[in-house]
Design a protein around this motif. Structure first.
Motif, PDB file in Angstrom:
ATOM      1  N   PRO A   1       0.874  -1.127  -0.101  1.00  0.00           N
ATOM      2  CA  PRO A   1       0.006  -0.145   0.009  1.00  0.00           C
ATOM      3  C   PRO A   1       0.988   1.010   0.075  1.00  0.00           C
ATOM      4  O   PRO A   1       1.789   1.384   0.911  1.00  0.00           O
ATOM      5  CB  PRO A   1      -0.770   0.000   1.299  1.00  0.00           C
ATOM      6  CG  PRO A   1      -0.574  -1.414   1.779  1.00  0.00           C
ATOM      7  CD  PRO A   1       0.516  -1.943   1.192  1.00  0.00           C
ATOM      8  N   GLU A   2       0.375   2.213  -0.987  1.00  0.00           N
ATOM      9  CA  GLU A   2       1.481   3.316  -0.855  1.00  0.00           C
ATOM     10  C   GLU A   2       1.155   4.456   0.046  1.00  0.00           C
ATOM     11  O   GLU A   2       0.373   5.454  -0.317  1.00  0.00           O
ATOM     12  CB  GLU A   2       1.367   4.020  -2.291  1.00  0.00           C
ATOM     13  CG  GLU A   2       2.169   2.794  -3.329  1.00  0.00           C
ATOM     14  CD  GLU A   2       2.002   3.378  -4.723  1.00  0.00           C
ATOM     15  OE1 GLU A   2       1.447   4.157  -5.311  1.00  0.00           O
ATOM     16  OE2 GLU A   2       2.607   2.653  -5.724  1.00  0.00           O
ATOM     17  N   THR A   3       1.516   4.137   1.298  1.00  0.00           N
ATOM     18  CA  THR A   3       1.232   4.967   2.506  1.00  0.00           C
ATOM     19  C   THR A   3       2.592   5.052   3.572  1.00  0.00           C
ATOM     20  O   THR A   3       3.308   3.911   3.314  1.00  0.00           O
ATOM     21  CB  THR A   3      -0.090   4.471   3.122  1.00  0.00           C
ATOM     22  OG1 THR A   3      -0.292   5.288   4.127  1.00  0.00           O
ATOM     23  CG2 THR A   3       0.214   2.951   3.859  1.00  0.00           C
ATOM     24  N   PRO A   4       2.453   5.816   4.242  1.00  0.00           N
ATOM     25  CA  PRO A   4       3.798   5.552   5.317  1.00  0.00           C
ATOM     26  C   PRO A   4       3.956   4.234   5.702  1.00  0.00           C
ATOM     27  O   PRO A   4       2.719   3.588   6.042  1.00  0.00           O
ATOM     28  CB  PRO A   4       3.743   6.554   6.295  1.00  0.00           C
ATOM     29  CG  PRO A   4       2.802   7.643   5.602  1.00  0.00           C
ATOM     30  CD  PRO A   4       1.902   6.813   4.564  1.00  0.00           C
ATOM     31  N   MET A   5       4.874   3.891   5.741  1.00  0.00           N
ATOM     32  CA  MET A   5       5.252   2.182   5.788  1.00  0.00           C
ATOM     33  C   MET A   5       6.332   2.058   7.056  1.00  0.00           C
ATOM     34  O   MET A   5       7.437   2.530   6.676  1.00  0.00           O
ATOM     35  CB  MET A   5       5.411   1.619   4.733  1.00  0.00           C
ATOM     36  CG  MET A   5       5.597  -0.032   4.851  1.00  0.00           C
ATOM     37  SD  MET A   5       4.039  -0.753   4.874  1.00  0.00           S
ATOM     38  CE  MET A   5       3.446  -0.202   3.286  1.00  0.00           C
ATOM     39  N   LEU A   6       6.323   1.074   7.901  1.00  0.00           N
ATOM     40  CA  LEU A   6       7.389   0.754   8.694  1.00  0.00           C
ATOM     41  C   LEU A   6       7.940  -0.899   8.366  1.00  0.00           C
ATOM     42  O   LEU A   6       7.125  -1.738   8.044  1.00  0.00           O
ATOM     43  CB  LEU A   6       7.155   0.368  10.075  1.00  0.00           C
ATOM     44  CG  LEU A   6       6.990   1.796  10.803  1.00  0.00           C
ATOM     45  CD1 LEU A   6       6.565   1.549  12.487  1.00  0.00           C
ATOM     46  CD2 LEU A   6       8.153   2.917  10.615  1.00  0.00           C
ATOM     47  N   PHE A   7       9.148  -1.008   8.158  1.00  0.00           N
ATOM     48  CA  PHE A   7       9.994  -2.280   7.753  1.00  0.00           C
ATOM     49  C   PHE A   7      10.481  -2.850   8.995  1.00  0.00           C
ATOM     50  O   PHE A   7      11.103  -2.010   9.593  1.00  0.00           O
ATOM     51  CB  PHE A   7      10.715  -2.397   6.713  1.00  0.00           C
ATOM     52  CG  PHE A   7      10.385  -2.314   5.296  1.00  0.00           C
ATOM     53  CD1 PHE A   7       9.123  -1.663   4.900  1.00  0.00           C
ATOM     54  CD2 PHE A   7      11.426  -2.575   4.251  1.00  0.00           C
ATOM     55  CE1 PHE A   7       8.683  -1.502   3.762  1.00  0.00           C
ATOM     56  CE2 PHE A   7      10.782  -2.493   3.027  1.00  0.00           C
ATOM     57  CZ  PHE A   7       9.495  -2.159   2.586  1.00  0.00           C
ATOM     58  N   LEU A   8      10.144  -3.819   9.454  1.00  0.00           N
ATOM     59  CA  LEU A   8      10.601  -4.425  10.753  1.00  0.00           C
ATOM     60  C   LEU A   8      11.190  -5.603  10.954  1.00  0.00           C
ATOM     61  O   LEU A   8      10.929  -6.587   9.882  1.00  0.00           O
ATOM     62  CB  LEU A   8       9.432  -4.300  11.906  1.00  0.00           C
ATOM     63  CG  LEU A   8       8.706  -3.045  12.045  1.00  0.00           C
ATOM     64  CD1 LEU A   8       7.165  -3.105  11.678  1.00  0.00           C
ATOM     65  CD2 LEU A   8       8.727  -2.612  13.541  1.00  0.00           C
ATOM     66  N   GLU A   9      12.195  -5.826  12.002  1.00  0.00           N
ATOM     67  CA  GLU A   9      12.642  -7.009  11.850  1.00  0.00           C
ATOM     68  C   GLU A   9      12.911  -7.530  13.516  1.00  0.00           C
ATOM     69  O   GLU A   9      13.273  -6.632  14.440  1.00  0.00           O
ATOM     70  CB  GLU A   9      13.945  -7.386  11.213  1.00  0.00           C
ATOM     71  CG  GLU A   9      14.448  -8.703  11.113  1.00  0.00           C
ATOM     72  CD  GLU A   9      15.448  -8.945  10.219  1.00  0.00           C
ATOM     73  OE1 GLU A   9      15.272  -9.114   8.869  1.00  0.00           O
ATOM     74  OE2 GLU A   9      16.826  -8.931  10.675  1.00  0.00           O
ATOM     75  N   PHE A  10      12.628  -8.592  14.215  1.00  0.00           N
ATOM     76  CA  PHE A  10      12.800  -8.990  15.351  1.00  0.00           C
ATOM     77  C   PHE A  10      13.913 -10.207  15.475  1.00  0.00           C
ATOM     78  O   PHE A  10      13.693 -11.240  14.845  1.00  0.00           O
ATOM     79  CB  PHE A  10      11.750  -9.257  15.702  1.00  0.00           C
ATOM     80  CG  PHE A  10      10.467  -8.206  16.222  1.00  0.00           C
ATOM     81  CD1 PHE A  10      10.567  -7.041  17.192  1.00  0.00           C
ATOM     82  CD2 PHE A  10       9.491  -7.972  15.211  1.00  0.00           C
ATOM     83  CE1 PHE A  10       9.810  -6.189  17.072  1.00  0.00           C
ATOM     84  CE2 PHE A  10       8.883  -7.065  15.098  1.00  0.00           C
ATOM     85  CZ  PHE A  10       8.950  -5.969  16.235  1.00  0.00           C
TER      86      PHE A  10
END
Length: 465
Positions: free
Chosen positions: A277-286
């Motif tokens: 989706p072209e909206t502000p986005m967080l890529f995360l990793e744990f």
């Protein structure tokens, strides 16, 4: 050769090149094409090529080159992979570039001590490929496959910084060639020391202005038992930043948390066919155990939902995580192709995390009011973000607006008790921000250190101070 002639004289330059040719043979190159490849190429700081390029293959080679240059007071510019964004590899006074591509050996891996010894031309990906079968990895990941010597020189950080720290936290010791050709060891392999001045951290971030790194001892980490990555959309930049900040303040040990604004997501979609989706986005990793990663993911999901984010999409398969982070690592090239014909100018700042949402929101507003195109990407776990300013260089008005915007981004960060650069370094491009950031007394101390170590000003002159 005019620049060096003006400062050192034609005779000194010719003698320098002659002695280097005798010492290095065909590993000394003076062709225009090669020299221009070793000038700054990834930003709009004007390219200033050296007068010669030397390819050392050992510490002894570097020592020989430094001693020749020191005799004739010829500038020396170290070169890793050339990915500096602030003109750190330029040669404003001409001189000799030392390209470390052939000094790329992994000298030792001490599995029991979780450290390794490498030459400066080893790249991040090369080291981690070598370590993988031993269950170890080096965590500092600036995105580009930069040389580790260059990463130390610019005090680089990147996507894993929020958990594992920057280069200053992950370099135990170095061997450094000083301007007089003497070899110095900055420390030992012990994990801590109270013995004297911290010379290791003096050299880290010095951008080659105090000496030339010829060997590094780095901390390593065990590859986690479980890794989970994912993406989470948000309705606004502020809510995305607030989610990342709340997670950090809540003690969730996030390994990576990267912000992409809607423009950068659009560019990554076009480049890597992500379909996000072209909206502000967080890529995360744990990282952690299976149970720990599941708990961290669930806790972060709760925070995201409270701030209007979601749905969360997790990638636990290795190939899915690789595809996701490759798209993130290619963000620079995705942004560059987003506006065909435009030059890309990358700037970065870092602020206390409590001011991050405010700083990024104001910067987004500034982009809109300036009528420029500038996707935003950030290592928001530590308050660091980048603007990829896309500029049509034949449009003088647009160039002026872009330059003014970049100045305001740095000024905004300083006003919020931040820094004008979180990880790119000062180089030539941000020297004028040193006094506003540190004060004149601190900058005078920097100049005094530079002069005490490099009295003839031959080590990467024209950078930092």
């Amino acid at each position: 050769m005019e620049a060096v002639r003006a400062r050192h004289g034609a005779a000194d330059l010719e003698q320098t090149v002659s002695e280097l040719a005798a010492a290095f043979g065909n590993r000394l190159v003076t062709s225009r094409a090669v020299r221009e490849q070793h000038a700054n190429t990834v930003t709009w700081v004007a390219a200033e090529p050296p007068d010669a390029v030397v390819y050392p293959q050992s510490t002894e080679d570097v020592q020989r080159a430094v001693r020749i240059c020191a005799r004739h007071r010829a500038p020396i510019i170290p070169f890793g992979m050339g990915t500096s964004f602030e003109g750190s590899v330029n040669a404003p006074f001409g001189g000799v570039c030392l390209d470390f591509k052939d000094m790329n050996r992994i000298l030792a891996v001490h599995t029991e001590d979780l450290d390794c010894v490498i030459e400066p031309g080893v790249t991040r990906k090369q080291l981690n490929a070598h370590l993988r079968d031993q269950g170890l990895f080096f965590p500092v990941d600036p995105g580009a496959d930069a040389s580790l010597g260059g990463m130390a020189s610019t005090r680089a950080s990147g996507t894993n910084t929020v958990r594992y720290g920057t280069m200053k936290d992950n370099v135990l010791a170095m061997k450094v060639l000083l301007p007089n050709g003497e070899l110095m060891s900055t420390s030992r392999r012990a994990r801590k020391s109270s013995a004297g001045y911290d010379l290791t951290r003096l050299i880290i971030g010095a951008e080659g202005t105090l000496g030339i790194i010829t060997e590094l001892t780095l901390k390593l980490h065990g590859i986690p038992e479980a890794i989970s990555a994912g993406v989470c959309p948000f309705p606004s930049i502020k809510s995305a930043c607030d989610a990342a900040i709340t997670a950090i303040q809540s003690g969730i040990p996030v390994a990576r948390v990267e912000l992409l604004d809607e423009v950068q997501v659009r560019a990554c979609n076009a480049d890597a066919k992500l379909g996000l989706p072209e909206t502000p986005m967080l890529f995360l990793e744990f990282h952690g155990s299976d149970a720990g990663v599941a708990e961290q993911s669930e806790r972060f999901g709760d925070i995201a939902r409270e701030l209007g984010g979601g749905p969360f999409e997790w990638a636990t398969k290795s190939e899915d995580r690789t595809r996701l982070w490759e798209a993130r690592h290619h963000a620079f090239w995705a942004a560059r192709s987003f506006r065909p014909g435009a030059n890309i100018v990358v700037t970065d700042v870092c602020v206390p995390i409590s001011r991050l949402a405010e700083c990024v929101t104001e910067t987004k507003r500034d982009i809109e009011q300036s009528s420029i195109v500038a996707p935003i990407l950030g290592h928001v776990g530590d308050g660091n973000f980048h603007a990829f300013v896309l500029v049509m260089m034949d449009d003088a008005d647009e160039v002026a607006r872009a330059k003014a915007f970049i100045e305001r981004v740095a000024e905004r960060a300083l006003a919020m008790e931040g820094t004008c650069t979180g990880e790119h370094g000062i180089g030539e491009g941000k020297k004028h921000f040193l006094v506003p950031e540190h004060g004149s007394a601190a900058v005078e101390i920097m100049r005094a250190i530079k002069h005490a170590i490099d009295q003839n000003g031959i080590m990467n002159p024209g950078k930092i101070v």
